[in-house]
Design an enzyme around this catalytic site. Sequence first.
Site, short mmCIF file in Angstrom:
data_model
loop_
_atom_site.label_atom_id
_atom_site.label_comp_id
_atom_site.label_asym_id
_atom_site.label_seq_id
_atom_site.Cartn_x
_atom_site.Cartn_y
_atom_site.Cartn_z
N GLN A 40 0.80 -1.23 0.00
CA GLN A 40 0.00 0.00 0.00
C GLN A 40 0.83 1.28 0.00
O GLN A 40 0.32 2.35 -0.33
CB GLN A 40 -0.95 -0.01 1.21
CG GLN A 40 -2.00 -1.10 1.08
CD GLN A 40 -2.88 -1.21 2.30
OE1 GLN A 40 -2.54 -1.89 3.24
NE2 GLN A 40 -4.01 -0.53 2.31
N ARG A 97 4.17 -0.30 12.81
CA ARG A 97 3.80 -1.60 12.26
C ARG A 97 3.83 -1.51 10.74
O ARG A 97 3.15 -0.68 10.14
CB ARG A 97 2.40 -2.00 12.74
CG ARG A 97 1.88 -3.26 12.10
CD ARG A 97 0.56 -3.71 12.71
NE ARG A 97 0.06 -4.87 11.99
CZ ARG A 97 -0.94 -4.85 11.12
NH1 ARG A 97 -1.59 -3.72 10.86
NH2 ARG A 97 -1.31 -5.95 10.49
N HIS A 142 0.93 -9.54 4.35
CA HIS A 142 -0.21 -8.62 4.39
C HIS A 142 -0.87 -8.64 3.00
O HIS A 142 -0.69 -7.72 2.20
CB HIS A 142 0.26 -7.22 4.76
CG HIS A 142 -0.84 -6.27 5.15
ND1 HIS A 142 -0.87 -5.60 6.35
CD2 HIS A 142 -1.94 -5.85 4.49
CE1 HIS A 142 -1.93 -4.81 6.40
NE2 HIS A 142 -2.61 -4.95 5.28
N GLU A 188 -4.92 -10.16 8.82
CA GLU A 188 -6.31 -10.42 8.42
C GLU A 188 -6.46 -11.61 7.47
O GLU A 188 -7.03 -11.48 6.37
CB GLU A 188 -6.91 -9.17 7.76
CG GLU A 188 -6.92 -7.96 8.67
CD GLU A 188 -7.78 -6.83 8.15
OE1 GLU A 188 -8.12 -6.83 6.95
OE2 GLU A 188 -8.12 -5.94 8.96
N ASN A 328 -7.38 -5.89 14.48
CA ASN A 328 -7.69 -4.75 13.62
C ASN A 328 -9.16 -4.45 13.82
O ASN A 328 -10.02 -5.29 13.49
CB ASN A 328 -7.46 -5.10 12.14
CG ASN A 328 -5.99 -5.18 11.79
OD1 ASN A 328 -5.12 -4.93 12.63
ND2 ASN A 328 -5.69 -5.52 10.55
N TYR A 330 -12.35 -1.60 13.42
CA TYR A 330 -12.83 -0.33 12.88
C TYR A 330 -14.31 -0.07 13.20
O TYR A 330 -14.69 1.07 13.40
CB TYR A 330 -12.69 -0.30 11.35
CG TYR A 330 -11.26 -0.26 10.85
CD1 TYR A 330 -10.50 -1.42 10.75
CD2 TYR A 330 -10.68 0.94 10.47
CE1 TYR A 330 -9.19 -1.38 10.28
CE2 TYR A 330 -9.37 0.99 9.99
CZ TYR A 330 -8.63 -0.17 9.90
OH TYR A 330 -7.34 -0.13 9.44
N GLU A 401 -4.65 -2.17 14.27
CA GLU A 401 -5.20 -1.16 13.34
C GLU A 401 -6.48 -0.58 13.92
O GLU A 401 -7.33 -1.31 14.45
CB GLU A 401 -5.55 -1.76 11.97
CG GLU A 401 -4.38 -2.02 11.07
CD GLU A 401 -4.81 -2.57 9.70
OE1 GLU A 401 -5.89 -2.20 9.20
OE2 GLU A 401 -4.04 -3.38 9.16
N TRP A 448 -4.22 3.19 11.85
CA TRP A 448 -4.11 3.03 10.40
C TRP A 448 -4.57 4.33 9.78
O TRP A 448 -5.74 4.66 9.90
CB TRP A 448 -4.99 1.87 9.90
CG TRP A 448 -4.80 1.68 8.43
CD1 TRP A 448 -5.44 2.32 7.42
CD2 TRP A 448 -3.84 0.80 7.81
NE1 TRP A 448 -4.94 1.91 6.21
CE2 TRP A 448 -3.97 0.98 6.42
CE3 TRP A 448 -2.88 -0.10 8.29
CZ2 TRP A 448 -3.17 0.29 5.50
CZ3 TRP A 448 -2.12 -0.79 7.38
CH2 TRP A 448 -2.27 -0.59 6.00
N TRP A 456 -6.49 -0.75 -1.54
CA TRP A 456 -6.94 -1.96 -2.25
C TRP A 456 -7.95 -1.63 -3.35
O TRP A 456 -7.67 -0.79 -4.18
CB TRP A 456 -7.47 -2.98 -1.22
CG TRP A 456 -6.46 -3.23 -0.13
CD1 TRP A 456 -6.59 -2.88 1.18
CD2 TRP A 456 -5.15 -3.84 -0.24
NE1 TRP A 456 -5.44 -3.24 1.88
CE2 TRP A 456 -4.56 -3.83 1.05
CE3 TRP A 456 -4.40 -4.41 -1.29
CZ2 TRP A 456 -3.29 -4.34 1.31
CZ3 TRP A 456 -3.13 -4.91 -1.03
CH2 TRP A 456 -2.60 -4.88 0.24
C1 NOJ Z 1 -7.40 -3.52 7.01
C2 NOJ Z 1 -6.14 -3.85 6.25
O1 NOJ Z 1 -5.23 -4.55 7.04
C3 NOJ Z 1 -5.48 -2.64 5.60
O2 NOJ Z 1 -4.65 -3.12 4.60
C4 NOJ Z 1 -6.55 -1.70 5.08
O3 NOJ Z 1 -6.00 -0.67 4.33
C5 NOJ Z 1 -7.30 -1.14 6.27
N1 NOJ Z 1 -7.86 -2.21 7.07
C6 NOJ Z 1 -8.40 -0.15 5.91
O4 NOJ Z 1 -9.37 -0.76 5.13
#
Ligand code: NOJ
Length: 505
Positions: A40, A97, A142, A188, A328, A330, A401, A448, A456
């Site tokens: 990324q 990280r 990753h 993930e 992770n 969110y 994250e 993050w 992605w």
């Molecule tokens: C999860 C992923 O690990 C990361 O690559 C992604 O950019 C973020 N969350 C945000 O979607």
Amino acid sequence: MKGLSILLFLHLFFSSITCFVHRDQFPPDFLFGTSTSSFQIEGAYLEGNKSLSNWDVFSHIPGKIEDGSNADVADNHYHLYMEDIELMHSLGVNSYRFSISWSRILPRGRFGEINSVGIEFYNNLIDALLLKGIQPFVTLSHYDIPQELEDRYGAWLSSQIQEDFGYYAEVCFKAFGDRVKYWSTFNEPNIMVSVGYLSGTFPPARCSKPFGDCLSGDSEIEPYIAAHYVILCHATAVDIYRKRYQVKQGGSIGIVMSTSWYEPLRNIPTDRSAAQRYLAFDIAWFLDPIIYGDYPPEMREILGSRLPTFSSEDRTKLQNKLDFIGINHYSSLYVKDCMFFPCQSNASEGDRFAMSTGERDGIPIGTPTAMTGLYVVPHGMEKIVMYMMERYNNTPMFVTENGYPQQSSPDVPDLLNDRQRVEYLRSYLASLNVAMRQGADVRGYFIWSIIDNFEWLNGYSLRFGLYYVDYDTLKRSPKLSARWYKRFLEGSKISKDLSGGRPHS
Ligand code: NOJ
């Protein structure tokens, strides 16, 4: 009237307590950092003898990435890493990280040479971080993998991948383990196999109808096979680390899971157990085998022989195969039961006999964000950490994250003034602290991301960074959230101040 004012006072008092968060509420040695991944941010996709990864190939297929972009250059971190370390240092984080690009280290997997240029890049990165007092927290995989392994034997669908992953992991432990004290095998994996083999929206884009529209694949079987080999790869790497490196190098090793929190849609037993089932299919799918040696009963009951079996040798190898769990987190969703009352779940949720939704009676679970399905639900942080604590005997945890997406737009001042992100981060951190006060063994928290980057399938249309990146010039500029994080890490008493003036430059 008097009663009303008392009520109002109590309301304000408690909401200020729950929102208030201060550095001192966390242990002094707590890791505070930011997160990224190689694909990324690095760019330089063909430099330094790197081979093509699955994501290089996939992102070049027209129509795959929403804004038609790719990560050939991304943030050009490969060349600008010193500048990025400087940004982190100015924030005052004590850890970072990031992930290693397998295709940079072993461009042909175990079928070719170790790439000394790739080793040198990560050596330089690690040394420069340590010079600034920033601990590297390193992910081995990753989402990206050398394309050659996909072409030769189908990567995660083949048992051969264990040999390749073990070899790659060992090369990294040997080269970097004298300085890296935190390793995660996978980022993930639950997402990686679902989107790679069930919906087929990520590489290798394998799936079957009605789950997705792919050239080949079997959505009912392959996600479970890929997961099986990922779990065994994890165990192989941990075995190698524990037997040959851990004592000498003194680090720890774990795995990072994508963890949403799920609330029952209605307060009825069937929805409550559907939410539990949902969590098992998401998280326990990987963590139960890695910690207890077998798949969760919630999955076995439904999937029967569709779930691969671990041999007794595998099971012995698996027990207690991690030192920490990476979380992770969110967002949260509601879950409705479809086992006892038929309902319209997405094809991809079919095996769970449950459907998730962001709304109850037309009201969203939290404020929606620019990313579909990502709502602001701070208390989900406390809930997911408590779930992990209870199901896995309070294994040490890191929040690897947590972050907030913005829709990219030409209005740069608006993107820099990211008040919603500040509010999001502060409220989630406060919620994390509530879990810690209940005894959860959480040892670190990573935002993050440090800089906007290639998101992605969304390409550059979503921005998660504390620093804004101008993709024409690659200039990084601090957002309000960078300024907030810096003040928070300094232990500033005014971390509750949202106004904050203009972001520093
Ligand atoms: C999860 C992923 O690990 C990361 O690559 C992604 O950019 C973020 N969350 C945000 O979607």
